[in-house]
Write a protein that holds these residues in place. Structure first.
Motif: not given
Length: 183
Positions: A91-92, A96, A98, A105-107
Motif C-alpha cells: 500500500i505504501a 510515505d 498511512v 486508507v489514506y497515503v
C-alpha cells in the motif's frame, strides 16, 4: 574387443546422462532461488483478488533491481509466525505516511483508490491508525478488509523489504476466468 567398446560406449552414455541430469537440477535450483517461485494461497485474506487454493507465480528477480511498488502483490516471510509466508498488497513505501480514517486508507493525506476491493468495503483497524513508513520497509494490507480477516501491517506493523520473497504476477491455477496476469 567389440564387447569392450560396447561397455565403454554404455559407460560414456551413462556419464553423459548423469551430467545432463545434474545440470538440469542445478538450473532448476538456480531458477527457483533467484528468478521465480510458485506459491499456493491458503486462507481468504486477499479475497476477492485471490481465492483459497489459487496457485501463483512470484518473481524474485525484480527485487534485485528495484523495491516493491504500491499495488504489487507480494509474498513475504510472516513477521509473527516462523516458517510461514503471507500474501499481501503493498500500500505504501518508505517515506510515505498511512492513515486509516472512517474505514478509508489514506497515503500521504490522499485517499487511495482501491478498485480491487468489493464495493465500498470498510478497512478496520486493530489499535493504531497512523504509520510513518521507515526506510527499507513497506506497509502491506490484505484485500479482504473484514474485521479479523487479514493479519497485515495493521496488526504487525511495517515489513522490511528483505523479508519479501517475491512479487506475484501470474495466477496459473485454476484454469478458469481468473487464470492469467494479476492486477
Amino acid at each position: 574387443m567389440e564387447q569392450n567398446d560396447n561397455k565403454k560406449n554404455a559407460k560414456s552414455e551413462l556419464v553423459e546422462w548423469l551430467k545432463s541430469i545434474a545440470i538440469a537440477i542445478l538450473i532448476a535450483v538456480l531458477i527457483k532461488t533467484f528468478v521465480f517461485n510458485t506459491t499456493y494461497v491458503v486462507g481468504n485474506s486477499m479475497y476477492p483478488t485471490l481465492y483459497e487454493s489459487d496457485r501463483l507465480v512470484a518473481f524474485k528477480l525484480p527485487l534485485y533491481f528495484t523495491d516493491p511498488k504500491p499495488g504489487d502483490i507480494v509474498i513475504l516471510n510472516a513477521p509473527d509466525v516462523e516458517n510461514k509466508d503471507y500474501i499481501k498488497r503493498v500500500i505504501a513505501v518508505e517515506g510515505d505516511t498511512v492513515q486509516i480514517l472512517d474505514g478509508k486508507v489514506y497515503v500521504n493525506g490522499e485517499q487511495i483508490e482501491e478498485s480491487y476491493l468489493i464495493g465500498d468495503e470498510y478497512t478496520h483497524i486493530y489499535s493504531e491508525n497512523y504509520w510513518i513508513i521507515p526506510e527499507g520497509e513497506v506497509f502491506v494490507l490484505g484485500d479482504n478488509r473484514a474485521e479479523g480477516a487479514s493479519k497485515d501491517s495493521r496488526y504487525f506493523g511495517t515489513v522490511k523489504i528483505e523479508e519479501i520473497k517475491g512479487i506475484a504476477k501470474f495466477r496459473y491455477y485454476p484454469f478458469d476466468s481468473r487464470f492469467g496476469k494479476l492486477n
